[in-house]
Design a protein around this motif. Structure first.
Motif, PDB file in Angstrom:
ATOM      1  N   GLU A  43       0.837  -1.189   0.040  1.00  0.00           N
ATOM      2  CA  GLU A  43      -0.064  -0.355   0.017  1.00  0.00           C
ATOM      3  C   GLU A  43       0.712   1.344  -0.015  1.00  0.00           C
ATOM      4  OE1 GLU A  43      -0.744  -2.484   2.424  1.00  0.00           O
ATOM      5  OE2 GLU A  43      -1.937  -3.533   0.721  1.00  0.00           O
ATOM      6  N   GLU A  44       1.695   1.161   1.103  1.00  0.00           N
ATOM      7  CA  GLU A  44       2.480   2.037   1.346  1.00  0.00           C
ATOM      8  C   GLU A  44       3.724   2.231  -0.204  1.00  0.00           C
ATOM      9  OE1 GLU A  44       4.971   3.078   5.443  1.00  0.00           O
ATOM     10  OE2 GLU A  44       4.855   0.753   3.922  1.00  0.00           O
ATOM     11  N   THR A  45       4.328   1.967  -0.966  1.00  0.00           N
ATOM     12  CA  THR A  45       4.559   1.303  -2.228  1.00  0.00           C
ATOM     13  C   THR A  45       3.590   1.899  -3.238  1.00  0.00           C
ATOM     14  OG1 THR A  45       5.840  -0.311  -1.186  1.00  0.00           O
ATOM     15  CG2 THR A  45       5.957   0.383  -4.006  1.00  0.00           C
ATOM     16  N   THR A  46       2.341   1.800  -3.397  1.00  0.00           N
ATOM     17  CA  THR A  46       1.461   1.757  -4.309  1.00  0.00           C
ATOM     18  C   THR A  46       1.135   3.380  -4.226  1.00  0.00           C
ATOM     19  OG1 THR A  46       0.334   0.119  -4.531  1.00  0.00           O
ATOM     20  CG2 THR A  46      -0.785   1.310  -5.324  1.00  0.00           C
ATOM     21  N   ASP A  47       0.733   3.976  -2.912  1.00  0.00           N
ATOM     22  CA  ASP A  47       0.581   5.708  -2.984  1.00  0.00           C
ATOM     23  C   ASP A  47       1.684   6.709  -3.070  1.00  0.00           C
ATOM     24  OD1 ASP A  47      -1.023   7.275  -1.399  1.00  0.00           O
ATOM     25  OD2 ASP A  47       0.610   8.434   0.095  1.00  0.00           O
ATOM     26  N   TRP A  48       3.119   5.809  -3.084  1.00  0.00           N
ATOM     27  CA  TRP A  48       4.568   7.140  -3.051  1.00  0.00           C
ATOM     28  C   TRP A  48       4.137   7.018  -4.738  1.00  0.00           C
ATOM     29  CZ3 TRP A  48       8.058   3.627  -5.644  1.00  0.00           C
ATOM     30  CH2 TRP A  48       8.971   4.216  -6.297  1.00  0.00           C
ATOM     31  N   LEU A  49       4.496   5.482  -5.206  1.00  0.00           N
ATOM     32  CA  LEU A  49       4.311   5.663  -6.893  1.00  0.00           C
ATOM     33  C   LEU A  49       3.973   6.274  -7.572  1.00  0.00           C
ATOM     34  CD1 LEU A  49       6.521   4.993  -9.457  1.00  0.00           C
ATOM     35  CD2 LEU A  49       4.554   2.513  -9.567  1.00  0.00           C
ATOM     36  N   ARG A  50       1.994   6.582  -7.188  1.00  0.00           N
ATOM     37  CA  ARG A  50       1.226   7.220  -7.707  1.00  0.00           C
ATOM     38  C   ARG A  50       1.576   8.641  -7.613  1.00  0.00           C
ATOM     39  NH1 ARG A  50      -4.069   3.601  -5.949  1.00  0.00           N
ATOM     40  NH2 ARG A  50      -3.989   2.223  -7.610  1.00  0.00           N
ATOM     41  N   ASN A  51       1.685   9.378  -6.325  1.00  0.00           N
ATOM     42  CA  ASN A  51       2.086  10.467  -6.277  1.00  0.00           C
ATOM     43  C   ASN A  51       3.954  10.505  -6.838  1.00  0.00           C
ATOM     44  OD1 ASN A  51       0.244  11.324  -4.038  1.00  0.00           O
ATOM     45  ND2 ASN A  51       0.779   9.821  -2.532  1.00  0.00           N
ATOM     46  N   TRP A  52       4.322  10.193  -7.204  1.00  0.00           N
ATOM     47  CA  TRP A  52       5.559  10.284  -7.234  1.00  0.00           C
ATOM     48  C   TRP A  52       5.219  10.271  -9.354  1.00  0.00           C
ATOM     49  CZ3 TRP A  52       9.198   9.192 -10.958  1.00  0.00           C
ATOM     50  CH2 TRP A  52      10.986   9.768 -10.347  1.00  0.00           C
ATOM     51  N   THR A  53       5.247   9.395  -9.056  1.00  0.00           N
ATOM     52  CA  THR A  53       4.154   9.759 -10.998  1.00  0.00           C
ATOM     53  C   THR A  53       3.318  11.012 -11.572  1.00  0.00           C
ATOM     54  OG1 THR A  53       2.983   8.153 -11.152  1.00  0.00           O
ATOM     55  CG2 THR A  53       5.539   7.416 -11.542  1.00  0.00           C
ATOM     56  N   GLY A  54       2.295  11.237 -10.259  1.00  0.00           N
ATOM     57  CA  GLY A  54       1.503  12.054 -11.295  1.00  0.00           C
ATOM     58  C   GLY A  54       0.374  10.172 -11.738  1.00  0.00           C
ATOM     59  N   ASN A  55       0.664   9.827 -11.760  1.00  0.00           N
ATOM     60  CA  ASN A  55      -0.034   8.351 -12.518  1.00  0.00           C
ATOM     61  C   ASN A  55      -1.551   7.873 -11.734  1.00  0.00           C
ATOM     62  OD1 ASN A  55      -1.360   6.309 -13.889  1.00  0.00           O
ATOM     63  ND2 ASN A  55       0.902   5.824 -15.492  1.00  0.00           N
ATOM     64  N   HIS A  56      -2.692   7.970 -11.518  1.00  0.00           N
ATOM     65  CA  HIS A  56      -2.928   6.800  -9.895  1.00  0.00           C
ATOM     66  C   HIS A  56      -3.426   5.667 -10.807  1.00  0.00           C
ATOM     67  CE1 HIS A  56      -2.412  10.136  -7.424  1.00  0.00           C
ATOM     68  NE2 HIS A  56      -2.563  10.752  -8.260  1.00  0.00           N
ATOM     69  N   ASP A  57      -3.622   5.431 -11.875  1.00  0.00           N
ATOM     70  CA  ASP A  57      -3.524   4.061 -12.671  1.00  0.00           C
ATOM     71  C   ASP A  57      -2.535   2.813 -11.894  1.00  0.00           C
ATOM     72  OD1 ASP A  57      -6.251   4.750 -13.364  1.00  0.00           O
ATOM     73  OD2 ASP A  57      -4.798   5.809 -14.979  1.00  0.00           O
ATOM     74  N   LEU A  58      -1.637   3.349 -11.481  1.00  0.00           N
ATOM     75  CA  LEU A  58      -0.136   2.293 -11.399  1.00  0.00           C
ATOM     76  C   LEU A  58      -0.338   1.754 -10.296  1.00  0.00           C
ATOM     77  CD1 LEU A  58       2.582   4.541 -11.906  1.00  0.00           C
ATOM     78  CD2 LEU A  58       1.677   2.726 -13.981  1.00  0.00           C
ATOM     79  N   ASP A  59       0.093   0.501  -9.864  1.00  0.00           N
ATOM     80  CA  ASP A  59      -0.232   0.071  -8.589  1.00  0.00           C
ATOM     81  C   ASP A  59       1.520  -0.193  -8.177  1.00  0.00           C
ATOM     82  OD1 ASP A  59       1.527  -2.686  -9.121  1.00  0.00           O
ATOM     83  OD2 ASP A  59      -0.328  -3.220  -9.827  1.00  0.00           O
ATOM     84  N   GLY A  60       2.283  -0.820  -7.090  1.00  0.00           N
ATOM     85  CA  GLY A  60       4.154   0.178  -6.883  1.00  0.00           C
ATOM     86  C   GLY A  60       3.943  -1.792  -6.780  1.00  0.00           C
ATOM     87  N   ASP A  61       3.723  -3.308  -7.068  1.00  0.00           N
ATOM     88  CA  ASP A  61       3.600  -4.221  -7.380  1.00  0.00           C
ATOM     89  C   ASP A  61       5.674  -4.165  -7.658  1.00  0.00           C
ATOM     90  OD1 ASP A  61       3.257  -6.723  -6.703  1.00  0.00           O
ATOM     91  OD2 ASP A  61       3.665  -7.548  -8.475  1.00  0.00           O
TER      92      ASP A  61
END
Length: 175
Positions: A43-61
């Motif tokens: 969850e933390e990784t997905t949240d970080w990646l979405r915020n870092w890229t501005g792409n809320h369709d991503l997951d951090g898997d």
């Protein structure tokens, strides 16, 4: 051993040992690296990646975050080699101001880069500047590494040439 989805978040023993090492920043002349003693949660990784890229369709898997620098840039294993264990995945750095790059082709090589006195931020921001070898990390790498010791410059160049489009691939994720 093939990792399953359940055990690919198991923290490698080498990283657990790295987490016990205190890295000396030395007013910018040392290593700016704060290792974690466990991976960030999915969850933390997905949240970080979405915020870092501005792409809320991503997951951090694709990432297993295991450390940071003093500004909040993150260090991760990048799960790009399908079906291979975490220790065989490249180590990448994604900085707080958009800096990014491949640090080492695998966990073992990353240990040798640390032993040479370079951290993820230093590799991405400054390349292979004059390093100050760290005896504690040299001993740690000697215990855990499965690749031979070689100069950090060689390890970094090999990793970056193996994944030349990493930065462009990250750009393509950004919105």
């Amino acid at each position: 051993m093939i990792e399953t989805q359940d055990d690919d978040r198991a923290f490698p023993p080498a990283l657990a040992d790295v987490a016990q090492v205190e890295f000396d920043y030395d007013d910018g002349e040392g290593v700016d690296f704060e290792p974690y003693d466990a991976f960030d949660s999915a969850e933390e990784t997905t949240d970080w990646l979405r915020n870092w890229t501005g792409n809320h369709d991503l997951d951090g898997d694709a990432y297993r975050v295991f450390g940071q620098d003093g500004t909040g840039g993150l260090v991760a294993l990048w799960r790009v080699r399908s079906g291979r264990p975490l220790a065989d995945q490249p180590v990448v750095f994604l900085g707080s101001e958009g800096e990014r790059g491949v640090v080492a082709a695998n966990l073992s090589d990353f240990l040798w880069v640390l032993a040479a006195g370079l951290g993820p931020l230093e590799v991405v921001e400054f390349g292979s500047r004059e390093a100050r070898p760290n005896p504690t990390l040299t001993d740690l790498a000697g215990r855990h590494a499965t690749t031979p010791r070689r100069p950090a410059e060689e390890i970094i160049a090999e990793a970056q040439s193996e994944f030349p489009s990493f930065s462009d691939d990250i750009d393509a994720l950004c919105r």
